[in-house]
Scaffold this motif. Structure first.
Motif, PDB file in Angstrom:
ATOM      1  N   GLY A 138       0.625  -1.270   0.007  1.00  0.00           N
ATOM      2  CA  GLY A 138       0.011  -0.129  -0.114  1.00  0.00           C
ATOM      3  C   GLY A 138       0.915   1.390   0.113  1.00  0.00           C
ATOM      4  N   ASN A 153       3.583   5.243  -5.681  1.00  0.00           N
ATOM      5  CA  ASN A 153       3.717   5.315  -7.219  1.00  0.00           C
ATOM      6  C   ASN A 153       2.517   6.234  -7.735  1.00  0.00           C
ATOM      7  OD1 ASN A 153       5.867   3.712  -7.393  1.00  0.00           O
ATOM      8  ND2 ASN A 153       4.628   1.717  -7.791  1.00  0.00           N
ATOM      9  N   ILE A 154       1.400   6.165  -7.189  1.00  0.00           N
ATOM     10  CA  ILE A 154       0.248   6.797  -7.494  1.00  0.00           C
ATOM     11  C   ILE A 154       0.539   8.454  -7.761  1.00  0.00           C
ATOM     12  CG2 ILE A 154      -2.063   7.454  -7.043  1.00  0.00           C
ATOM     13  CD1 ILE A 154      -2.428   4.227  -6.371  1.00  0.00           C
ATOM     14  N   ALA A 197       2.079   1.683  -3.215  1.00  0.00           N
ATOM     15  CA  ALA A 197       1.156   2.068  -4.363  1.00  0.00           C
ATOM     16  C   ALA A 197       0.822   3.678  -4.294  1.00  0.00           C
ATOM     17  CB  ALA A 197      -0.234   1.298  -4.105  1.00  0.00           C
ATOM     18  N   LEU A 198       0.883   3.800  -3.081  1.00  0.00           N
ATOM     19  CA  LEU A 198       0.587   5.396  -2.616  1.00  0.00           C
ATOM     20  C   LEU A 198       1.700   6.432  -3.020  1.00  0.00           C
ATOM     21  CD1 LEU A 198      -0.778   5.181   0.946  1.00  0.00           C
ATOM     22  CD2 LEU A 198      -2.189   5.932  -1.129  1.00  0.00           C
TER      23      LEU A 198
END
Lengths: 419, 523
Positions: A219, A225-226, A222-223
């Motif tokens: 997570g 990368n996003i 992902a945060l």
């Protein structure tokens, strides 16, 4: 321009996830620093290489297959004749639906290496894909090397970037296994926002901030990368991510996963986040029955979108190498279901502004029964790693391929690349 | 003023963990019940499910509808209506016309059977009393993957595949299950055996039978290719693994196993168009074969060649290891303890002729200490994520096309996964950046009813109306995550104090955040 952009990116990302531990160094890389962006396109399912590019006038070829499963040298659906002197007298042609690739070949940007593949002659899709994406040939060595060759290249290259690698597929390509930071995103048409917007993003940053279990780590990544990608995407006046606009009038094929994946790669590359590696799947090549219609259609989709992507990326072609491969080719002889079963040798395509294209490379083994592997399949005369090794050594600035392609000793290069 | 209710006690840890592995997560009170009753008694009931006693699930399936909407085509009118799940109980010959490409039928109609089976799968995952069977049905659908999204014939055959092949045998005997799958129209289309003919047989089904359905890739001696005598054990007729030669010969054994799809039989004769299984003797390769070092005489009775291959595969020790490994990987850990796998494989082999072979193998795994020991180590797949949230929240759940679309986007394309491997069962695939983003979307969307799947009112359980954040968390956090830990973090993530009074939508968001937290994402 670049400095201000870098500054913008860093502050945006710091604001977004700055409090999280384990955030990578976000120093902004010059694109590639002399290295190419490598795009690996994997034709999943075992592409029938002998229907993509083959000696149309070879007697054994003609005898083994009905005309609708062959590249033809005459008639409405005749293939595109490739200028080559690979084997005197053999008329190598590209599939009739692959006209856009034929243009790239004639323009000298596309090279084809024939009869490539695993020297381990597995006819299992999943074993072959795993081995190739891990850059090895021995199933017994697989667990010890549970990383992908692309991930090992990235580790070796140490290219600082905020988004160095993308798998433009729903999951992380096995080629990038072991690279925890690799972004997997099949489609960026709608951007890469957080569901629920800023309040939820802030809450997630807190909830995923400290845990060390697999989900908490994923997570956080992902945060990060996003945040890195989302800030770099162009937006319309309404604040929404703008629809992707290809450059250069590139004509993508109007739909489908392969097209969206390629557009995601183009979009990321143009966002200047230091993208060094992209893995793209082109699915659907397992044609045990009904191959004529399915293959023709897919060959067209593949060729048109690949050419569109190359055109879209025209400004970067000098710094980009595209490698197209499949886990294996298919049986020379057709089965009775208008299809072909799992075979062995295939072809690799190499495309780029610095590729010495317009040529066929490698050694053609022939298609008569004694020349075939086990009497049934196109023999492998070039280990797939020979092509990858040449790419890594000549274009990617790596001096020794031992880590990236363990157990493989590079041979004399084909001369695929202008140096 | 809101009432600050006392926090509920956390559920018994072992039962809570087991319900996250052997069921689609616990409903309120279930872990306590299992704890009192004992795992063995729970398993006794679950492993012999009584259909008639599954009233809630049956009632909801009967009442469920899905919208269907498409514009008019050349030869059909526009449609916009909600319809019951009409293909689920229909015999295949009633659904099969949807596979006929010559008929003027909208694409939405052709995809309808897949959507109905997806919807039914969700309803059963949430409401079936026989949770362990639903977990096993999901497991076998992965093991025997077919792709109904990629082929309208597979879609038409999907309700029958689920109803007639997978469900009756999910807890039964593996050989029976393997046989039902081999004759199922969905698999015969998907792995192309329906068109396999003597001459050059189509090898697709035979190869995946060995590699995926049976012995597994660890038992593939590809370097031996056709040298069957060199396979260990071959001299005694017990080949330890398979080679390409076995694939070729097994493919010949299955020639003539087909479906009634209107194919020509020569002259004026054609097969009928029912979609049912058929054996066509004229297409069968009758000559002698050798599979896994066993000799087959030429000219065997109808289907005897294929049935014998299924016996050889189903009863092979490598198949027991392969299936046991996958079961343990689903129920216990991504990398399951080798001792447990071996014990499960031993039981699988020992009970090979028993009608409850699978149930007894699952019982061994379910009662092993390894299950509770690894609590929280598995990452929920999207179906598990949605179903477990619906079960814990008690939402009056209705599946909708919006949710089915989101589930497809999450990476778990139920009955729509392309390669015959089925979806991955390890964490790495489900935790990529896009997968994490879609997981968050699935949870938040179901909690906040983005797809009209049911309204969630988290205040009802704690007295209704306006309630303190601490009361909301005190009730819901143990239900969702098995513990009170992390309450302060959640309140802070929401930007509230424990005693802050929340409106219903704020309370809902707070509970949604609890389900977005890493702990709820694992099982």
């Amino acid at each position: 321009m670049r400095v201000s952009r870098r500054h913008l990116l860093q502050s945006a990302v710091a604001g977004a996830v700055g409090a999280l531990p384990g955030v990578r160094n976000l120093a902004f890389a010059e694109t590639g620093q002399g290295r190419d962006l490598v795009v690996v396109i994997f034709l999943r399912g075992g592409c029938d290489a002998l229907n993509m590019m083959a000696p149309a006038n070879d007697r054994s070829y003609i005898d083994a297959r009905p005309p609708e499963l062959r590249v033809l040298d005459a008639g409405d659906r005749q293939g595109h004749r490739l200028d080559s002197n690979l084997v005197p007298g053999l008329d190598f042609r590209l599939h009739s639906e692959a006209a856009p690739l034929y243009e790239l070949y004639r323009a000298g940007h596309l090279a084809i290496v024939v009869a490539t593949g695993l020297s381990n002659a597995t006819r299992s899709h999943f074993v072959a894909q795993d081995l190739i994406e891990r850059g090895i040939v021995d199933e017994q060595k697989r667990p010890e090397r549970d990383t992908g060759w692309l991930a090992r290249y990235l580790a070796e290259a140490k290219a600082p970037a905020s988004v160095p690698a993308v798998s433009a597929n729903p999951g992380v390509s096995a080629g990038l296994l072991g690279d925890a930071a690799a972004l997997a995103v099949p489609d960026m048409q709608g951007g890469l926002g957080i569901p629920g917007g800023e309040p939820v993003r802030q809450a997630l940053a807190r909830l995923y901030g400290s845990g060390e279990d697999v989900v908490a780590r994923a997570g956080r990544q992902a945060l990060q990368n996003i945040a890195a990608v989302d800030v770099a995407l162009p937006r319309g006046p309404d604040g929404k991510v703008a629809a992707y606009q290809p450059d250069n009038g590139a004509a993508y094929d109007g739909g489908g996963e392969f097209m969206r994946s390629l557009q995601s790669v183009a979009r990321l590359a143009k966002a200047e986040l230091g993208l060094a590696v992209a893995a793209v799947d082109c699915n659907g090549w397992d044609h045990h029955e009904g191959e004529p219609g399915r293959f023709n259609n897919l060959a067209g989709v593949f060729a048109r979108n690949l050419a569109a992507f190359y055109n879209d990326m025209a400004k970067r072609n000098e710094r980009m190498t595209i490698v197209v491969m499949s886990e294996f080719g298919r049986r020379l002889r057709a089965n009775r279901s208008q299809g072909t079963d799992h075979g062995h040798g295939g072809h690799m395509l190499v495309l780029g502004g610095h590729v010495m294209g317009g040529r066929l490379y490698g050694t053609w083994p022939g298609l008569s029964t004694p020349e075939l592997d086990r009497g049934v399949d196109l023999a492998v005369t070039t280990d797939y790693r020979a092509v990858l090794a040449e790419l890594v050594l000549r274009r990617l600035g790596v001096k020794d391929t031992a880590t990236i392609l363990p157990g493989f000793t590079p041979l004399a290069p084909f001369g695929l690349f202008r140096t | 003023m809101p009432v600050a209710t006392a926090p509920t006690a956390p559920p018994p840890a072992a039962a809570w963990a087991q319900l996250n592995r052997l069921a689609f997560g616990p409903r309120a009170g279930e872990a306590e019940l299992m704890h009192r009753q004992g795992l063995a008694a729970w398993l006794d009931q679950q492993l012999k499910p009584d259909e008639a006693a599954d009233g809630e699930s049956r009632k909801r399936l009967a009442a469920a509808t899905l919208r269907i909407r498409y514009p008019a085509g050349d030869q059909y009118p526009a449609v916009d209506e909600t319809r019951p799940l009409g293909t689920l109980a229909a015999p295949i010959e009633q659904v099969w016309p949807l596979a006929d490409g010559k008929r003027p039928i909208a694409g939405a109609e052709r995809q309808r059977p897949r959507q109905e089976v997806m919807a039914a799968t969700l309803i059963r995952a949430v409401y079936s009393r026989w949770q362990l069977r639903e977990v096993l049905v999901d497991f076998w659908h992965n093991h025997f993957n077919v792709n109904a999204a990629g082929d309208q014939s597979v879609a038409a055959a999907l309700p029958s595949f689920d109803r007639d092949a997978i469900r009756p045998h999910a807890l039964g005997n593996f050989r029976q299950l393997l046989g039902a799958v081999a004759k199922s129209p969905a698999m015969l289309v998907y792995l192309n055996n329906r068109s396999s003919r003597a001459g050059n047989a189509n090898e697709n089904y035979a190869r995946e039978l060995f590699e995926l359905h049976g012995l597994g890739r660890a038992a593939y001696f590809n370097d031996l290719y056709s040298r069957w005598r060199d396979v260990p054990g071959a001299a005694d007729g017990h080949a330890a693994g398979y080679i390409d030669g076995d694939v070729y010969e097994a493919a010949r054994a299955f020639t003539g196993w087909s479906i009634e799809d209107g194919a020509g039989l020569g002259g004026e004769l054609r097969l009928p168009m029912t979609g049912r299984f058929v054996y066509v003797e004229a297409w069968h390769d009758n000559y002698q074969k050798r599979v896994l070092a066993s000799e087959f005489d030429p000219f065997q009775p109808a289907m005897a060649d294929g049935e014998r291959v299924l016996d050889l595969v189903a009863f092979h020790p490598a198949t027991a290891r392969h299936v046991a490994t996958k079961l343990c990987q689903r129920l216990v850990a991504d990398a399951p303890p080798p001792g447990l796998v071996q014990a499960a494989a031993d039981r699988f082999i020992k009970l090979r002729d028993r009608p409850d072979q699978i149930a007894q193998t699952v019982r061994l795994i379910a009662t092993s200490p390894d299950i509770a020991r690894g609590a929280g180590a598995k990452v929920k797949r999207p179906l598990e994520l949605v179903a477990s949230f619906m079960r814990a929240s008690g939402i009056d759940f209705q599946p909708t096309l919006g949710l089915l679309g989101e589930l497809d986007g999450s990476g778990q394309r139920l009955f729509g996964w392309g390669p015959p491997t089925g979806h991955p069962d390890t964490a790495d695939y489900w935790t990529s950046t896009s997968a994490m983003r879609r997981r968050w979307s699935l949870v938040l969307g179901t909690a906040e009813n983005w797809w009209s799947t049911g309204v969630f009112d988290p205040t009802h359980a704690v007295g209704g109306g306006e309630v303190a954040a601490a009361s909301v968390l005190g009730y819901w956090l143990p239900l969702l995550t098995g513990t009170h830990e992390g309450a302060e973090d959640l309140a802070a993530a929401m930007g509230v104090e424990p005693m802050t009074v929340l409106a219903t939508d704020q309370a809902r968001r707070l509970v949604a955040l609890a389900a977005l937290s890493p702990r709820f994402q694992r099982r």
